[in-house]
Design an enzyme around this catalytic site. Structure first.
Site, PDB file in Angstrom:
ATOM      1  N   ASP A 160      -0.104   5.580 -11.935  1.00 20.23           N
ATOM      2  CA  ASP A 160       0.427   6.942 -12.089  1.00 20.23           C
ATOM      3  C   ASP A 160       0.572   7.556 -10.692  1.00 20.23           C
ATOM      4  O   ASP A 160      -0.392   7.593  -9.927  1.00 20.23           O
ATOM      5  CB  ASP A 160      -0.551   7.759 -12.941  1.00 20.23           C
ATOM      6  CG  ASP A 160      -0.005   9.127 -13.309  1.00 20.23           C
ATOM      7  OD1 ASP A 160      -0.044   9.466 -14.497  1.00 20.23           O
ATOM      8  OD2 ASP A 160       0.447   9.852 -12.414  1.00 20.23           O
ATOM      9  N   ASP A 162       6.898   8.543 -13.819  1.00 20.17           N
ATOM     10  CA  ASP A 162       5.923   8.202 -12.772  1.00 20.17           C
ATOM     11  C   ASP A 162       4.738   7.373 -13.229  1.00 20.17           C
ATOM     12  O   ASP A 162       3.812   7.178 -12.471  1.00 20.17           O
ATOM     13  CB  ASP A 162       5.439   9.475 -12.060  1.00 20.17           C
ATOM     14  CG  ASP A 162       4.244  10.119 -12.740  1.00 20.17           C
ATOM     15  OD1 ASP A 162       4.202  10.112 -13.984  1.00 20.17           O
ATOM     16  OD2 ASP A 162       3.366  10.606 -12.023  1.00 20.17           O
ATOM     17  N   GLU A 163       4.749   6.905 -14.459  1.00 23.66           N
ATOM     18  CA  GLU A 163       3.579   6.121 -14.869  1.00 23.66           C
ATOM     19  C   GLU A 163       3.966   4.975 -15.786  1.00 23.66           C
ATOM     20  O   GLU A 163       4.968   5.027 -16.498  1.00 23.66           O
ATOM     21  CB  GLU A 163       2.521   6.995 -15.534  1.00 23.66           C
ATOM     22  CG  GLU A 163       2.936   7.581 -16.844  1.00 23.66           C
ATOM     23  CD  GLU A 163       1.855   8.444 -17.484  1.00 23.66           C
ATOM     24  OE1 GLU A 163       0.739   7.952 -17.725  1.00 23.66           O
ATOM     25  OE2 GLU A 163       2.158   9.620 -17.761  1.00 23.66           O
TER      26      GLU A 163
HETATM   27  P1  TTP Z   1       1.884  13.741 -14.271  1.00 21.27           P
HETATM   28  O1  TTP Z   1       1.666  12.317 -13.868  1.00 21.27           O
HETATM   29  O2  TTP Z   1       1.179  14.236 -15.480  1.00 21.27           O
HETATM   30  O3  TTP Z   1       1.450  14.702 -13.084  1.00 21.27           O
HETATM   31  P2  TTP Z   1       1.654  14.542 -11.520  1.00 21.27           P
HETATM   32  O4  TTP Z   1       2.169  13.197 -11.161  1.00 21.27           O
HETATM   33  O5  TTP Z   1       2.457  15.693 -11.013  1.00 21.27           O
HETATM   34  O6  TTP Z   1       0.172  14.746 -10.972  1.00 21.27           O
HETATM   35  P3  TTP Z   1      -1.059  13.742 -11.075  1.00 21.27           P
HETATM   36  O7  TTP Z   1      -1.443  13.423  -9.662  1.00 21.27           O
HETATM   37  O8  TTP Z   1      -2.120  14.524 -11.773  1.00 21.27           O
HETATM   38  O9  TTP Z   1      -0.600  12.538 -11.837  1.00 21.27           O
HETATM   39  O10 TTP Z   1       3.423  14.013 -14.483  1.00 21.27           O
HETATM   40  C1  TTP Z   1       4.423  13.375 -13.691  1.00 21.27           C
HETATM   41  C2  TTP Z   1       5.577  14.316 -13.433  1.00 21.27           C
HETATM   42  O11 TTP Z   1       6.135  14.753 -14.660  1.00 21.27           O
HETATM   43  C3  TTP Z   1       5.165  15.574 -12.689  1.00 21.27           C
HETATM   44  O12 TTP Z   1       5.176  15.403 -11.289  1.00 21.27           O
HETATM   45  C4  TTP Z   1       6.184  16.569 -13.170  1.00 21.27           C
HETATM   46  C5  TTP Z   1       6.543  16.113 -14.553  1.00 21.27           C
HETATM   47  N1  TTP Z   1       5.850  16.950 -15.557  1.00 21.27           N
HETATM   48  C6  TTP Z   1       6.537  18.025 -16.094  1.00 21.27           C
HETATM   49  O13 TTP Z   1       7.700  18.277 -15.745  1.00 21.27           O
HETATM   50  N2  TTP Z   1       5.900  18.812 -17.019  1.00 21.27           N
HETATM   51  C7  TTP Z   1       4.609  18.573 -17.435  1.00 21.27           C
HETATM   52  O14 TTP Z   1       4.074  19.326 -18.268  1.00 21.27           O
HETATM   53  C8  TTP Z   1       3.910  17.442 -16.874  1.00 21.27           C
HETATM   54  C9  TTP Z   1       2.493  17.142 -17.288  1.00 21.27           C
HETATM   55  C10 TTP Z   1       4.571  16.673 -15.943  1.00 21.27           C
HETATM   56 MG    MG Z   2       1.353  11.479 -11.991  1.00 25.64          MG
END
Ligand code: TTP
Ligand code: MG
Length: 351
Positions: free
Chosen positions: A8, A102-103
């Site tokens: 992720d 992203d994951e």
């Molecule tokens: P995530 O992997 O949940 O968050 P992140 O990568 O920003 O942070 P982390 O380091 O905690 O993993 O989500 C990936 C992307 O998806 C995030 O950058 C933006 C988008 N996203 C949204 O647009 N709305 C949301 O509610 C979430 C959770 C994520």
């Molecule tokens: Mg993330």
């Protein structure tokens, strides 16, 4: 026994923005629209200590962190990185299951050391994109996903078989995959706060409390999860809904609640790169009678404004007639099938 990696990216959208604009580095930033109806897609790690996080209304985020810099999202840039990281995953295994841009889960059972693979993937991602990812390694999806979150950002955490019992026992239940805030609160009310507490409940009792997911929770408490890594899952629809604590009694309040559901759905649409042409509004009344209204557009929804006008139009087509509303939901479905054409072409040429 399987070897599963969950990868992720860290603060994904925000990290891409900071990479591409040095003025944003080291600063608290939020990716999202800053307007009245805007929500935060994600926040940089500098903004997180203030409580700024995904899905927070932008107005609230500004109050929490006055220096917060809002950056408009650039989905093309995120998509490009997403393609780069997926190409890296596929160098190690065909069993890649992306969950969002992203994951992804990777089944690397055929590799000798999953930890080494995770380490190499992290390095390769950094060398290719100048961005960091966190990785979790374990024997199933649930544990790998928890592990990737455990040492964020830029983490690598392994839960080997011998540590599973102790790890799960000490884990707060809100860390288990799929347990959101609302469910966590419900579980807390039963006096359950950790995996160890959860383990004291019989499967029957959990099912009685939570319905079908009780079976899952029973497994979670034991670190068990048999789901396979399935490449190319095809999603048919994407939705969001709210059940109100108190029934909503008038149209103005309902419009307000609809905007929250719409924001959530929009953020899911972007996160999953989902394209659909049909917007469906679901309304459940106080007497549990449920209706749906749908609108099919000529093209898949690509702009927030399209979702906005379609959902408002659907809401206007409903009259309350003194009824109260206990739930409102919005779904986007009817995905165009991108593959059909190339498959047919392929048949034409007999390949
Ligand atoms: P995530 O992997 O949940 O968050 P992140 O990568 O920003 O942070 P982390 O380091 O905690 O993993 O989500 C990936 C992307 O998806 C995030 O950058 C933006 C988008 N996203 C949204 O647009 N709305 C949301 O509610 C979430 C959770 C994520
Ligand atoms: Mg993330």
């Amino acid at each position: 026994m399987r070897k599963i990696i969950h990868i992720d990216m860290d603060a994904f959208f925000a990290a891409v923005e900071q990479r591409d604009n040095p003025a944003l580095r080291g600063r608290p930033i939020a990716v999202g629209h800053s307007g009245r109806r805007g929500v935060v897609s994600t926040a940089s790690y500098e903004a997180r200590p203030y409580g700024v996080r995904s899905a927070l209304p932008s107005a609230v985020a500004k109050r929490l962190c006055p220096e917060l810099i809002f950056v408009e999202p650039r989905f093309d840039a995120y998509k490009a990185v997403s393609e780069q990281i997926r190409a890296i995953f596929h160098q190690y295994t065909d069993l890649v299951e992306p969950l969002s841009l992203d994951e992804a889960f990777l089944d690397v059972s055929h590799h000798r050391s999953a930890t080494l693979v995770a380490q190499q993937i992290k390095e390769q991602i950094f060398n290719t994109t100048q961005l960091t990812a966190s990785a979790g390694v374990s024997v199933n999806k649930m544990l790998a996903k928890i592990a990737s979150d455990y040492r964020k950002p830029n983490g690598l955490f392994v839960i080997p078989p011998k540590d599973i019992d102790a790890f799960v026992a000490g884990l707060p239940i809100e860390k288990f995959f799929g347990i959101g805030e609302v469910t966590a609160a419900k579980i807390h009310r039963l006096g359950i706060t950790t995996g160890a507490d959860l383990r004291e409940w019989s499967e029957q009792a959990l099912v009685a409390q939570f319905g079908k997911v009780g079976h899952l929770y029973y497994g979670y408490a034991r670190g068990e999860d048999n789901r396979e890594v399935t490449p190319n899952r095809v999603r048919k629809s994407l939705g969001a809904e709210i059940t109100f604590t108190y029934d909503v009694t008038n149209m103005e309040d309902l419009e307000y609640e609809l905007s929250a559901v719409r924001n959530e759905l929009w953020s899911r649409i972007r996160r999953h790169e989902f394209y659909g042409k049909t917007v469906v509004l679901k309304v459940k009344f106080g007497d549990f009678h449920q209706i749906t209204r749908s609108k099919t557009l000529p093209h898949p929804v690509e702009e927030f404004s399209t979702l906005l006008s379609a959902s408002e139009e659907l809401l206007q087509s409903i009259s309350l007639h003194d009824r109260t509303v206990r739930l409102i939901g919005l779904t986007l479905g009817n995905t165009p099938e991108p593959c059909t054409e190339s498959i047919q072409l392929c048949f034409d040429f007999d390949c």
